[in-house]
Design an enzyme around this catalytic site. Structure first.
Site, PDB file in Angstrom:
ATOM      1  N   LYS A  98       9.655  -3.699  13.726  1.00 34.20           N
ATOM      2  CA  LYS A  98       8.217  -3.450  13.834  1.00 34.20           C
ATOM      3  C   LYS A  98       7.494  -4.083  12.642  1.00 34.20           C
ATOM      4  O   LYS A  98       8.133  -4.384  11.620  1.00 34.20           O
ATOM      5  CB  LYS A  98       7.945  -1.939  13.899  1.00 34.20           C
ATOM      6  N   TYR A 137     -11.104  -7.010 -14.609  1.00 34.67           N
ATOM      7  CA  TYR A 137     -12.085  -6.032 -14.136  1.00 34.67           C
ATOM      8  C   TYR A 137     -11.954  -4.710 -14.865  1.00 34.67           C
ATOM      9  O   TYR A 137     -10.845  -4.209 -15.067  1.00 34.67           O
ATOM     10  CB  TYR A 137     -11.914  -5.787 -12.632  1.00 34.67           C
TER      11      TYR A 137
END
Ligand SMILES: *Cc1c(COP(=O)(O)O)cnc(C)c1O
Length: 360
Positions: free
Chosen positions: A35, A253
């Protein structure tokens, strides 16, 4: 191009499959869980590379359809099954095996055209309480399904909620499952990776392996090498810039990291838009030229900063390993407060995949 890529080693997946099979009970086969594009490794590539596995599983119908359209002939089980008539007809058209986990899905099967032919696995809720039929629903479900001439029951499976860390819960689930299947001649499957490696099974026809197939440990206190697994991927990026950085100055940041000395920072071209986790803390290691250096400051969308100190000869264009190749994915996950599954499935489309097929 000096852009991030994921290097995937298919031979290690075959090695892991052999190892996992040796840990299971006799006559137990593997269901390869592919998956989410085989946890980022490429579902088609993994499927084609693992000859020893004959059944694969995905979460959703569209994942199964894509594999069939690509020419996969092996069996593919859809863990979520289908909930509409159209989806049911699609599953039949592509020869996909559906999971039956609810009474409404059984009702849906009653409308099957008589010439159709559907294979299913029945999912039993042994204690995870997410999907699956309860024990008091199961007999009725099996007898209805058996009475449908166009439906074939391939087996019964169940799923552990906490096989990596809760022996009591797992023991309860295993007992519930065994009580339910013991007097039936039917294929069974109880374990995922963690349950298989813990030995939480008695008899089962199939073990469903995902994470461990890709060489990653499901346990927080063990790395893959402790288990004999080989990690099947490395995430690689390149140094974009090397800059002097002054003591007392922040980087990136919000300026969350401030240097306590003059140093050199290597800015590396990878960020959270590639799937490198923004939650990775200052201090998370990366490997450059075989040496570990710490990430500093916030991970941004396309870049991270690495403190390479004053004595390294790290230069623009050098290759950087973010995980794999000596840097356990399990450890990086811990540094970012996530689980390895999230790292593997989070590597974005912007990151190219390259494949190799031999073990060094
Ligand atoms: C994802 C999944 C697995 C595989 O689990 P791993 O921990 O990756 O081995 C097995 N069974 C079901 C039902 C799953 O959803």
């Amino acid at each position: 191009m000096a852009e991030p890529y994921l290097l995937i080693n298919l031979a290690s997946i075959r090695h892991n499959a052999e190892l996992l099979k040796s840990k299971a009970n006799n006559n137990c086969e593997l269901i390869g869980v592919i998956k989410a594009d085989a946890y980022g490794h490429g579902a088609l590539e993994v499927c084609q590379a693992t000859d020893s596995i004959n059944i694969f599983a995905v979460a959703r119908l569209s994942e199964g359809v894509a594999l069939k359209l690509a020419g996969v002939e092996k069996s593919i089980l859809i863990f979520s099954g289908v909930n509409t008539h159209d989806d049911l007809m699609t599953a039949i058209k592509f020869g996909l095996i559906v999971t039956i986990h609810s009474e409404s899905q059984i009702e849906l099967l009653q409308e099957l055209p008589s010439e159709s032919n559907l294979h299913c696995w029945v999912k039993f809720d042994s204690g995870m309480h997410r999907l699956g039929l309860h024990s008091d629903e199961l007999d009725r479900a099996l007898s209805i399904l058996s009475s449908l001439h166009n439906v074939k029951i391939d087996g019964i499976f169940s799923h552990y909620s906490s096989a990596d860390n809760d022996l009591e819960r797992s023991r309860l689930q295993l007992n519930n499952f065994d009580d339910l299947v013991c007097n039936r001649t039917i294929n069974t499957s109880i374990t995922n990776s963690a349950g298989l490696l813990q030995g939480y099974f008695r008899e089962q026809s199939y073990a469903r392996v995902g994470l461990s197939l890709y060489g990653i440990s499901p346990f927080s206190n063990k790395n893959s090498s402790d288990l004999g697994l080989i990690t099947s991927q490395s995430l690689i990026a390149f140094v974009t810039s090397v800059r002097r950085h002054k003591k007392g100055e922040p980087v990136g940041y919000d300026g969350v990291w401030v240097s306590d000395r003059d140093t050199n920072l290597a800015v590396v071209g990878i960020g959270y838009a590639d799937g490198y986790p923004r939650s990775a803390k200052s201090g998370t290691p990366v490997l450059i030229n075989g040496v570990e250096y710490p990430l500093v400051g916030r991970v941004s969308m396309d870049l991270v900063s690495i403190d390479v100190g004053n004595d390294s000869d790290v230069k623009v264009g050098d290759k950087v390993t973010l995980w794999g190749g000596g840097l356990p994915v399990e450890h990086i996950a811990k540094c970012a407060d996530v689980i390895p599954y999230e790292l593997l499935t989070g590597v974005s489309k912007r990151v190219r995949r390259y494949y190799s097929d031999n073990l060094k």
